[in-house]
Scaffold this motif. Structure first.
Motif, PDB file in Angstrom:
ATOM      1  N   LEU A 198      45.023   2.317  55.358  1.00  0.00           N
ATOM      2  CA  LEU A 198      46.008   1.266  55.625  1.00  0.00           C
ATOM      3  C   LEU A 198      45.885   0.214  54.531  1.00  0.00           C
ATOM      4  O   LEU A 198      44.834   0.094  53.897  1.00  0.00           O
ATOM      5  CB  LEU A 198      45.751   0.639  57.001  1.00  0.00           C
ATOM      6  CG  LEU A 198      45.909   1.593  58.192  1.00  0.00           C
ATOM      7  CD1 LEU A 198      45.318   0.995  59.446  1.00  0.00           C
ATOM      8  CD2 LEU A 198      47.379   1.928  58.399  1.00  0.00           C
ATOM      9  N   PRO A 199      46.941  -0.575  54.297  1.00  0.00           N
ATOM     10  CA  PRO A 199      46.898  -1.529  53.178  1.00  0.00           C
ATOM     11  C   PRO A 199      45.805  -2.599  53.311  1.00  0.00           C
ATOM     12  O   PRO A 199      45.284  -3.065  52.307  1.00  0.00           O
ATOM     13  CB  PRO A 199      48.293  -2.157  53.176  1.00  0.00           C
ATOM     14  CG  PRO A 199      48.904  -1.804  54.483  1.00  0.00           C
ATOM     15  CD  PRO A 199      48.214  -0.583  54.991  1.00  0.00           C
ATOM     16  N   ASP A 200      45.442  -2.950  54.524  1.00  0.00           N
ATOM     17  CA  ASP A 200      44.479  -4.046  54.711  1.00  0.00           C
ATOM     18  C   ASP A 200      43.253  -3.630  55.505  1.00  0.00           C
ATOM     19  O   ASP A 200      42.450  -4.467  55.898  1.00  0.00           O
ATOM     20  CB  ASP A 200      45.163  -5.216  55.429  1.00  0.00           C
ATOM     21  CG  ASP A 200      45.608  -4.844  56.834  1.00  0.00           C
ATOM     22  OD1 ASP A 200      45.646  -3.636  57.154  1.00  0.00           O
ATOM     23  OD2 ASP A 200      45.915  -5.748  57.615  1.00  0.00           O
ATOM     24  N   ALA A 201      43.125  -2.335  55.784  1.00  0.00           N
ATOM     25  CA  ALA A 201      42.014  -1.908  56.639  1.00  0.00           C
ATOM     26  C   ALA A 201      41.686  -0.445  56.392  1.00  0.00           C
ATOM     27  O   ALA A 201      42.514   0.325  55.915  1.00  0.00           O
ATOM     28  CB  ALA A 201      42.375  -2.103  58.109  1.00  0.00           C
ATOM     29  N   ALA A 217      51.856  -1.220  61.114  1.00  0.00           N
ATOM     30  CA  ALA A 217      51.801  -0.766  59.731  1.00  0.00           C
ATOM     31  C   ALA A 217      50.539  -1.230  59.014  1.00  0.00           C
ATOM     32  O   ALA A 217      50.346  -0.924  57.843  1.00  0.00           O
ATOM     33  CB  ALA A 217      53.039  -1.272  58.978  1.00  0.00           C
ATOM     34  N   SER A 218      49.692  -1.994  59.717  1.00  0.00           N
ATOM     35  CA  SER A 218      48.480  -2.522  59.086  1.00  0.00           C
ATOM     36  C   SER A 218      47.389  -2.718  60.133  1.00  0.00           C
ATOM     37  O   SER A 218      47.647  -2.647  61.336  1.00  0.00           O
ATOM     38  CB  SER A 218      48.784  -3.871  58.420  1.00  0.00           C
ATOM     39  OG  SER A 218      49.054  -4.846  59.423  1.00  0.00           O
ATOM     40  N   ILE A 269      51.402   4.096  67.517  1.00  0.00           N
ATOM     41  CA  ILE A 269      51.364   4.760  66.216  1.00  0.00           C
ATOM     42  C   ILE A 269      50.971   3.736  65.154  1.00  0.00           C
ATOM     43  O   ILE A 269      51.645   2.713  64.997  1.00  0.00           O
ATOM     44  CB  ILE A 269      52.735   5.373  65.860  1.00  0.00           C
ATOM     45  CG1 ILE A 269      53.162   6.389  66.925  1.00  0.00           C
ATOM     46  CG2 ILE A 269      52.693   6.010  64.469  1.00  0.00           C
ATOM     47  CD1 ILE A 269      54.595   6.873  66.783  1.00  0.00           C
ATOM     48  N   VAL A 270      49.880   4.017  64.441  1.00  0.00           N
ATOM     49  CA  VAL A 270      49.414   3.128  63.376  1.00  0.00           C
ATOM     50  C   VAL A 270      49.502   3.882  62.057  1.00  0.00           C
ATOM     51  O   VAL A 270      48.742   4.825  61.812  1.00  0.00           O
ATOM     52  CB  VAL A 270      47.958   2.665  63.622  1.00  0.00           C
ATOM     53  CG1 VAL A 270      47.498   1.749  62.492  1.00  0.00           C
ATOM     54  CG2 VAL A 270      47.832   1.975  64.970  1.00  0.00           C
ATOM     55  N   ASP A 271      50.464   3.489  61.224  1.00  0.00           N
ATOM     56  CA  ASP A 271      50.651   4.116  59.912  1.00  0.00           C
ATOM     57  C   ASP A 271      51.427   3.137  59.045  1.00  0.00           C
ATOM     58  O   ASP A 271      52.373   2.509  59.518  1.00  0.00           O
ATOM     59  CB  ASP A 271      51.421   5.435  60.057  1.00  0.00           C
ATOM     60  CG  ASP A 271      51.286   6.318  58.827  1.00  0.00           C
ATOM     61  OD1 ASP A 271      51.649   5.859  57.719  1.00  0.00           O
ATOM     62  OD2 ASP A 271      50.822   7.453  58.967  1.00  0.00           O
TER      63      ASP A 271
END
Length: 121
Positions: free
Chosen positions: A58-61, A35-36, A8-10
């Motif tokens: 996402l914050p960096d991507a 998370a990133s 899970i990527v969130d």
């Protein structure tokens, strides 16, 4: 029920927790959370997910760009895009790049089941 391994990527913890609960209730094993984008890239090496739920923002991507990386690293992984943004062009690009399904947030357990069924799970 499935024995598929899921990542899970969130960036939102409550979304990862919510999705994780839905997946575990359906018999899936959550093998990693990120998370990133950077965290995703690092953890992708360590786990071997069958399915990846991927947030677009996402914050960096950018999840769409991350999708390309995921396909190069784990070409067998089935990616489901999951985002609050319903921008058709971005979603279409993600699907064109190989994502298998798109789920708009907030999602219901039924919508997650529909996404998994679309994968043949």
């Amino acid at each position: 029920m499935s024995n598929a391994k899921v990542m899970i990527v969130d960036d939102a913890l409550f979304m990862r927790n919510n999705l994780g609960t839905i997946l575990r209730d359906k018999g899936y094993t959550v093998v990693a959370e990120a998370a990133s984008g950077i965290e995703t890239m690092k953890k992708l090496h360590a786990c071997d997910p069958d399915i990846i739920f991927l947030d677009i923002i996402l914050p960096d991507a950018n999840g769409i760009q991350l999708l390309d990386f995921i396909h190069k690293m784990k070409p067998q992984a089935k990616v489901i895009l999951c985002s609050a943004i319903g921008q058709e062009a971005i979603v279409k690009k993600g699907l064109d790049l190989g994502a298998r399904f798109y789920v708009q947030k907030p999602f219901s357990p039924e919508k997650i089941a529909e996404a998994l069924e679309s994968l043949g799970e």
